[in-house]
Design a protein around this motif. Structure first.
Motif, PDB file in Angstrom:
ATOM      1  N   LEU A 117       0.825  -1.207   0.000  1.00 47.74           N
ATOM      2  CA  LEU A 117       0.000   0.000   0.000  1.00 47.74           C
ATOM      3  C   LEU A 117       0.860   1.258   0.000  1.00 47.74           C
ATOM      4  N   ILE A 118       1.891   1.272   0.862  1.00 54.02           N
ATOM      5  CA  ILE A 118       2.778   2.437   0.917  1.00 54.02           C
ATOM      6  C   ILE A 118       3.517   2.614  -0.413  1.00 54.02           C
ATOM      7  N   LYS A 119       3.899   1.514  -1.049  1.00 56.27           N
ATOM      8  CA  LYS A 119       4.569   1.588  -2.350  1.00 56.27           C
ATOM      9  C   LYS A 119       3.644   2.181  -3.399  1.00 56.27           C
ATOM     10  N   ASP A 120       2.377   1.766  -3.388  1.00 53.88           N
ATOM     11  CA  ASP A 120       1.410   2.320  -4.342  1.00 53.88           C
ATOM     12  C   ASP A 120       1.202   3.803  -4.112  1.00 53.88           C
ATOM     13  N   LEU A 121       1.188   4.221  -2.845  1.00 49.78           N
ATOM     14  CA  LEU A 121       0.954   5.626  -2.536  1.00 49.78           C
ATOM     15  C   LEU A 121       2.177   6.489  -2.807  1.00 49.78           C
ATOM     16  N   LYS A 122       3.373   5.994  -2.428  1.00 50.12           N
ATOM     17  CA  LYS A 122       4.587   6.816  -2.524  1.00 50.12           C
ATOM     18  C   LYS A 122       5.238   6.718  -3.896  1.00 50.12           C
ATOM     19  N   LYS A 123       5.537   5.504  -4.350  1.00 48.83           N
ATOM     20  CA  LYS A 123       6.280   5.341  -5.596  1.00 48.83           C
ATOM     21  C   LYS A 123       5.380   5.377  -6.837  1.00 48.83           C
ATOM     22  N   ASN A 124       4.219   4.744  -6.729  1.00 49.51           N
ATOM     23  CA  ASN A 124       3.327   4.669  -7.881  1.00 49.51           C
ATOM     24  C   ASN A 124       2.355   5.831  -7.959  1.00 49.51           C
ATOM     25  N   SER A 125       2.414   6.741  -6.961  1.00 47.99           N
ATOM     26  CA  SER A 125       1.599   7.970  -6.971  1.00 47.99           C
ATOM     27  C   SER A 125       0.127   7.665  -7.218  1.00 47.99           C
ATOM     28  N   LEU A 126      -0.428   6.752  -6.427  1.00 47.32           N
ATOM     29  CA  LEU A 126      -1.814   6.339  -6.604  1.00 47.32           C
ATOM     30  C   LEU A 126      -2.774   7.505  -6.416  1.00 47.32           C
ATOM     31  N   LEU A 127      -2.491   8.371  -5.450  1.00 43.46           N
ATOM     32  CA  LEU A 127      -3.342   9.536  -5.192  1.00 43.46           C
ATOM     33  C   LEU A 127      -2.685  10.837  -5.630  1.00 43.46           C
ATOM     34  N   GLY A 128      -1.565  10.758  -6.320  1.00 43.90           N
ATOM     35  CA  GLY A 128      -0.814  11.934  -6.722  1.00 43.90           C
ATOM     36  C   GLY A 128       0.599  11.882  -6.161  1.00 43.90           C
ATOM     37  N   LEU A 129       1.380  12.904  -6.451  1.00 39.15           N
ATOM     38  CA  LEU A 129       2.774  12.950  -6.030  1.00 39.15           C
ATOM     39  C   LEU A 129       2.862  13.180  -4.525  1.00 39.15           C
ATOM     40  N   VAL A 130       3.482  12.218  -3.822  1.00 39.89           N
ATOM     41  CA  VAL A 130       3.601  12.269  -2.365  1.00 39.89           C
ATOM     42  C   VAL A 130       5.020  12.663  -1.986  1.00 39.89           C
TER      43      VAL A 130
ATOM     44  N   CYS B 268      -8.124  -7.002  21.089  1.00 36.36           N
ATOM     45  CA  CYS B 268      -8.999  -8.108  20.690  1.00 36.36           C
ATOM     46  C   CYS B 268      -9.212  -8.115  19.180  1.00 36.36           C
ATOM     47  N   GLY B 269      -8.208  -7.743  18.421  1.00 31.18           N
ATOM     48  CA  GLY B 269      -8.340  -7.728  16.973  1.00 31.18           C
ATOM     49  C   GLY B 269      -6.993  -7.598  16.301  1.00 31.18           C
ATOM     50  N   LEU B 270      -7.016  -7.557  14.988  1.00 29.37           N
ATOM     51  CA  LEU B 270      -5.781  -7.451  14.224  1.00 29.37           C
ATOM     52  C   LEU B 270      -5.260  -6.013  14.239  1.00 29.37           C
ATOM     53  N   PRO B 271      -3.962  -5.824  13.991  1.00 28.07           N
ATOM     54  CA  PRO B 271      -3.409  -4.465  13.979  1.00 28.07           C
ATOM     55  C   PRO B 271      -3.903  -3.679  12.779  1.00 28.07           C
ATOM     56  N   HIS B 272      -3.866  -2.372  12.902  1.00 29.44           N
ATOM     57  CA  HIS B 272      -4.214  -1.498  11.790  1.00 29.44           C
ATOM     58  C   HIS B 272      -3.251  -0.308  11.806  1.00 29.44           C
ATOM     59  N   ALA B 273      -3.188   0.390  10.690  1.00 28.04           N
ATOM     60  CA  ALA B 273      -2.219   1.486  10.536  1.00 28.04           C
ATOM     61  C   ALA B 273      -2.940   2.812  10.324  1.00 28.04           C
ATOM     62  N   HIS B 274      -2.434   3.855  10.975  1.00 31.23           N
ATOM     63  CA  HIS B 274      -2.877   5.221  10.736  1.00 31.23           C
ATOM     64  C   HIS B 274      -1.840   5.868   9.806  1.00 31.23           C
ATOM     65  N   ILE B 275      -2.250   6.208   8.602  1.00 34.03           N
ATOM     66  CA  ILE B 275      -1.327   6.684   7.572  1.00 34.03           C
ATOM     67  C   ILE B 275      -1.609   8.154   7.274  1.00 34.03           C
ATOM     68  N   CYS B 276      -0.554   8.950   7.248  1.00 40.63           N
ATOM     69  CA  CYS B 276      -0.672  10.369   6.911  1.00 40.63           C
ATOM     70  C   CYS B 276       0.243  10.657   5.725  1.00 40.63           C
ATOM     71  N   LEU B 277      -0.336  11.208   4.648  1.00 39.03           N
ATOM     72  CA  LEU B 277       0.426  11.538   3.444  1.00 39.03           C
ATOM     73  C   LEU B 277       0.572  13.052   3.327  1.00 39.03           C
ATOM     74  N   PHE B 278       1.767  13.497   3.011  1.00 40.70           N
ATOM     75  CA  PHE B 278       2.020  14.905   2.745  1.00 40.70           C
ATOM     76  C   PHE B 278       2.199  15.043   1.230  1.00 40.70           C
ATOM     77  N   MET B 279       1.212  15.638   0.585  1.00 41.19           N
ATOM     78  CA  MET B 279       1.184  15.692  -0.868  1.00 41.19           C
ATOM     79  C   MET B 279       2.011  16.863  -1.392  1.00 41.19           C
ATOM     80  N   HIS B 280       2.475  16.707  -2.637  1.00 46.61           N
ATOM     81  CA  HIS B 280       3.118  17.812  -3.339  1.00 46.61           C
ATOM     82  C   HIS B 280       2.108  18.934  -3.535  1.00 46.61           C
ATOM     83  N   SER B 281       2.604  20.154  -3.577  1.00 46.13           N
ATOM     84  CA  SER B 281       1.699  21.307  -3.678  1.00 46.13           C
ATOM     85  C   SER B 281       0.788  21.234  -4.895  1.00 46.13           C
ATOM     86  N   ASP B 282       1.263  20.595  -5.975  1.00 45.61           N
ATOM     87  CA  ASP B 282       0.424  20.479  -7.176  1.00 45.61           C
ATOM     88  C   ASP B 282      -0.697  19.469  -7.009  1.00 45.61           C
ATOM     89  N   TYR B 283      -0.624  18.635  -5.956  1.00 44.60           N
ATOM     90  CA  TYR B 283      -1.618  17.577  -5.763  1.00 44.60           C
ATOM     91  C   TYR B 283      -2.378  17.730  -4.445  1.00 44.60           C
TER      92      TYR B 283
END
Length: 421
Positions: free
Chosen positions: A6-19, A31-46
């Motif tokens: 997921l991080i590769k798709d977001l950072k390298k493959n620019s899934l949501l734009g240039l990160v 009582c459950g599986l782990p989960h991640a809180h992800i924060c993306l800092f986008m390029h000004s153009d995105y």
């Protein structure tokens, strides 16, 4: 693996734009599986400058159950704020007969941004609803807030105070408070978190690295020292009288290029300098840089060659005629890079281990890599730097006809095998 993809798709493959930067924190529920809180800092153009861009990324509405059942299922199960208010006055969110989360929201035909730059999401009265316990929840009860994102990625693990006491009297109503017991700092590690940490996965990930630039008044910079350090030795260190902030001001006194840069811009300009820019400085070759970053190669080269050479001459002089013949044969093939497989057979106590030690010291004293392996842990302990074959070559413990060594191409183990003798 899913998180890395997921991080590769977001950072390298620019899934949501240039990160430009990614920060995430893995949280482990009890009582459950782990989960991640992800924060993306986008390029000004995105970045999302208008409400139209917000609607393309964030929705606070219930999907059509017939048109998109796959999206409807998680939204109806996880994204709905449960019925509260007069329908459920005992709901945990209720404070003074009012929902502390301000649900239900009001219907909005269009997304807008308030005076504090918080988005007010579109919530149309389109007739869609989710029924919970006989109560119909519409778009006004859809949760889509990112208000607490920065809190979640920086808050650290959850903690609780738990005390187990033994009492002989079941009717003991002693309310005495033991403050020491109350302030035990304890943590509960679930099996998921324990496994995650054993495998060395990232709990808090951040890229690129960020350096905090210090500010201070004259003579008030921070000084780091150990509890057992002598205060006079600490004060006499050259680093004590300097800091990054002072170095920036000193550079401004004589460097015209530095005078054009702000404090924030200064590290970007000067920290990106390369040794290639200085003709008199020696520059390491690519192979040396690559090897220094490989922990396994560094460990195999971490031998005192002078002591090994002296040890080699002692061992060599003690070889029997038969052992010397085997030694010369193997060393000749190694020197000429012919390779080969040599099977040395002998009863216990005939000097096989002694021969291996002589071969290892001969090559390691010349800066070469030798991998000493044995089939059992006890046998590997007899060899300098010895490891079991299963450990060194990542061989499965339970072997079948289809078993393979799990050595990833271009990994540290792969590079080590390429360099060894």
């Amino acid at each position: 693996m899913k998180l890395d993809s997921l991080i590769k798709d977001l950072k390298k493959n620019s899934l949501l734009g240039l990160v430009q930067a990614v920060v995430y924190m893995v949280e482990f529920q009890k009582c459950g599986l782990p989960h991640a809180h992800i924060c993306l800092f986008m390029h000004s153009d995105y970045k999302i400058p208008t409400v139209e861009h917000i609607d393309r990324v964030i929705s606070a509405e219930i999907p059509n159950k017939d048109d998109d059942p796959e999206l409807y299922a998680p939204v109806s199960e996880f994204m709905m704020h449960g019925h509260c208010g007069s329908d459920n006055p005992k709901c945990p969110c209720m404070i003074d007969n009012t929902c502390s989360k301000n649900f239900p929201k009001t219907f909005k035909e269009h997304t807008s941004v308030d005076e504090n730059d918080y988005p007010i999401y579109r919530r149309r009265n389109d007739g869609y609803f989710v029924e919970e316990s006989g109560v119909k929840l519409d778009n006004r009860s859809v949760g889509a807030s990112i208000k607490y994102l920065f809190i979640n990625i920086n808050k650290g693990p959850d903690r609780a105070t738990v005390e187990v006491v033994q009492s002989n009297n079941s009717d003991d109503n002693d309310d005495a408070i033991d403050e020491i017991q109350n302030y035990y700092d304890c943590r509960y590690l679930s099996t998921c978190e324990a496994s995650w940490r054993i495998f060395g996965f990232d709990v808090h990930f951040r890229t690129p690295s960020v350096v905090r630039l210090p500010f201070h008044l004259p003579g008030q910079q921070n000084v780091v020292y150990g509890a057992d350090d002598d205060i006079e030795d600490v004060l006499n260190k050259q680093s004590v009288s300097s800091s990054m902030f002072l170095a920036w001001m000193e550079c401004n006194e004589h460097n015209k290029e530095a005078q054009k840069l702000s404090y924030v811009e200064f590290p970007r300009k000067f920290n990106n300098s390369s040794l290639k820019a200085f003709d008199e400085m020696p520059y390491p070759d690519h192979e040396s840089i690559s090897s220094s970053n490989n922990r396994l190669i560094t460990e195999e080269l971490d031998f005192e060659r002078t002591n090994l050479l002296q040890k080699f001459y002692q061992l060599l002089g003690s070889l029997t005629v038969e052992q010397r013949g085997v030694f010369d044969n193997i060393i000749t093939n190694v020197k000429q890079k012919k390779g080969g497989v040599f099977f040395v057979y002998g009863y216990g106590g005939t000097g096989k281990t002694f021969l291996w030690k002589t071969l290892s010291s001969a090559l390691r004293s010349e800066g070469e890599i030798v991998l000493n392996v044995a089939s059992s842990g006890i046998a590997s302990l007899l060899l300098t730097g010895g490891r079991t074959t299963h450990s060194r070559f990542i061989i499965p413990l339970n072997l079948t006809d289809d078993s393979l060594c799990f050595i990833t191409p271009e990994s540290d183990v792969d590079e080590l095998l390429k360099k060894h003798h």
